[in-house]
Design an enzyme around this catalytic site. Sequence first.
Site, PDB file in Angstrom:
ATOM      1  N   ASP A  49      48.850  63.508  -0.077  1.00  0.00           N
ATOM      2  CA  ASP A  49      49.015  64.148   1.230  1.00  0.00           C
ATOM      3  C   ASP A  49      49.219  63.270   2.139  1.00  0.00           C
ATOM      4  O   ASP A  49      49.077  63.122   3.610  1.00  0.00           O
ATOM      5  CB  ASP A  49      46.923  64.333   1.688  1.00  0.00           C
ATOM      6  CG  ASP A  49      46.747  65.540   2.794  1.00  0.00           C
ATOM      7  OD1 ASP A  49      47.744  65.770   3.124  1.00  0.00           O
ATOM      8  OD2 ASP A  49      45.458  65.270   2.798  1.00  0.00           O
ATOM      9  N   ASP A  74      50.915  49.638  -0.365  1.00  0.00           N
ATOM     10  CA  ASP A  74      51.388  50.729   0.971  1.00  0.00           C
ATOM     11  C   ASP A  74      52.218  51.253  -1.213  1.00  0.00           C
ATOM     12  O   ASP A  74      52.896  50.868  -1.773  1.00  0.00           O
ATOM     13  CB  ASP A  74      52.440  50.129   1.219  1.00  0.00           C
ATOM     14  CG  ASP A  74      53.716  50.522   2.301  1.00  0.00           C
ATOM     15  OD1 ASP A  74      54.594  51.884   1.054  1.00  0.00           O
ATOM     16  OD2 ASP A  74      54.804  49.918   2.791  1.00  0.00           O
ATOM     17  N   LYS A 118      52.492  67.107   0.344  1.00  0.00           N
ATOM     18  CA  LYS A 118      51.978  67.997   1.685  1.00  0.00           C
ATOM     19  C   LYS A 118      53.996  67.654   1.638  1.00  0.00           C
ATOM     20  O   LYS A 118      54.405  66.771   2.207  1.00  0.00           O
ATOM     21  CB  LYS A 118      51.663  66.990   2.650  1.00  0.00           C
ATOM     22  CG  LYS A 118      51.778  67.017   4.190  1.00  0.00           C
ATOM     23  CD  LYS A 118      50.265  67.194   4.763  1.00  0.00           C
ATOM     24  CE  LYS A 118      50.087  65.461   5.154  1.00  0.00           C
ATOM     25  NZ  LYS A 118      49.163  65.536   5.542  1.00  0.00           N
TER      26      LYS A 118
HETATM   27  C1  LIG Z   1      45.950  62.465   5.785  1.00  0.00           C
HETATM   28  S1  LIG Z   1      45.545  61.252   4.881  1.00  0.00           S
HETATM   29  C2  LIG Z   1      45.030  61.558   4.185  1.00  0.00           C
HETATM   30  C3  LIG Z   1      43.772  61.904   3.502  1.00  0.00           C
HETATM   31  C4  LIG Z   1      42.814  62.406   2.332  1.00  0.00           C
HETATM   32  N1  LIG Z   1      43.594  63.392   1.358  1.00  0.00           N
HETATM   33  C5  LIG Z   1      42.042  62.699   2.473  1.00  0.00           C
HETATM   34  O1  LIG Z   1      41.671  63.890   1.630  1.00  0.00           O
HETATM   35  O2  LIG Z   1      40.632  62.472   2.473  1.00  0.00           O
HETATM   36  C6  LIG Z   1      46.818  60.553   4.820  1.00  0.00           C
HETATM   37  C7  LIG Z   1      47.176  59.016   4.381  1.00  0.00           C
HETATM   38  O3  LIG Z   1      48.458  58.851   4.968  1.00  0.00           O
HETATM   39  C8  LIG Z   1      48.370  57.595   4.155  1.00  0.00           C
HETATM   40  N2  LIG Z   1      49.536  56.706   4.145  1.00  0.00           N
HETATM   41  C9  LIG Z   1      50.806  56.621   4.670  1.00  0.00           C
HETATM   42  N3  LIG Z   1      51.579  55.636   4.296  1.00  0.00           N
HETATM   43  C10 LIG Z   1      51.695  55.464   3.278  1.00  0.00           C
HETATM   44  C11 LIG Z   1      52.180  54.128   2.191  1.00  0.00           C
HETATM   45  N4  LIG Z   1      53.471  54.082   2.789  1.00  0.00           N
HETATM   46  N5  LIG Z   1      51.637  54.162   1.587  1.00  0.00           N
HETATM   47  C12 LIG Z   1      50.090  54.527   1.101  1.00  0.00           C
HETATM   48  N6  LIG Z   1      49.221  55.986   2.221  1.00  0.00           N
HETATM   49  C13 LIG Z   1      49.799  56.086   3.098  1.00  0.00           C
HETATM   50  C14 LIG Z   1      48.026  57.119   5.494  1.00  0.00           C
HETATM   51  O4  LIG Z   1      47.206  55.869   5.044  1.00  0.00           O
HETATM   52  C15 LIG Z   1      46.524  58.283   5.509  1.00  0.00           C
HETATM   53  O5  LIG Z   1      45.537  57.817   5.765  1.00  0.00           O
END
Ligand SMILES: C[S@@+](CC[C@H](N)C(=O)[O-])C[C@H]1O[C@@H](n2cnc3c(N)ncnc32)[C@H](O)[C@@H]1O
Length: 245
Positions: free
Chosen positions: A116, A91, A156
Amino acid sequence: MADHWIENHKRDSWRRQAKASGYRARSAFKLKQIQERFNLIREGDVILDVGCHPGGWAQVGMELVGESGFVLGVDLEPCQPVEGALLLTGDITDPHTQERMLAELNGRPLNSVVSDISPNITGKWDMDQAVAMTLVAQVFDFSLPLLCKGGSFVTKLFQGVGVEELIVAVKPYFSDVRRFAPHATRNSSSEVYLVCRNFMPWKAKNFSILESYEAALNLKLGGDDVDEGPEIIKSSFSVRRKKAE
Ligand SMILES: C[S@@+](CC[C@H](N)C(=O)[O-])C[C@H]1O[C@@H](n2cnc3c(N)ncnc32)[C@H](O)[C@@H]1O
């Protein structure tokens, strides 16, 4: 109904293209389109990819930075390896994950941050949007001190309350901040990226994007108003003591 059909058709078309090109996610095309428009990432760059699962942006990032560059990714979900990139599981708001990221960077400044990130959706739009925007501000706070002079930051955005306040909070630190909706987004009305160019680190001493953002939001929503309680009304009622006999 017709709009819905067109959106689904577009989405399937990007998904098919992603599969055919070997990208793990349709989202790869969003970063490609951001790069085509703004030319942010160059060969040899060091990139931080925030929310990197399943690895589409990391694949595009590695294509752009080449063998002399480096992509450090982080996501809650474990990622299949991408050659040349290091994709950590954790995280980004957790101090332990942050320490690991700093150790991996080993003092190398970032040329670009591409985020993202999107938290789990509960379906309650207002709450999801508020959580997502706070997360975006936290990503700024962690990564701006690592960004080099002239560096860029792409994130994003989740359209709704707080977007204007976030933009106002980050604007002083970049010479150019603008919104961009790549064609490959699911629904251009709700998925928009903020593209911040030419970071000016000397303006970002002792800053906190999260604090500025929350202060501006509280001002807008009246969250910090002090509740002074009910007004005390003077009463003309008085008690007459009975004279002692
Ligand atoms: C839309 S996806 C990203 C897709 C990526 N850009 C790709 O092209 O493969 C958003 C990601 O944000 C991650 N995410 C959400 N909260 C997070 C956090 N606190 N720390 C790290 N990652 C996180 C989710 O697990 C998810 O996999």
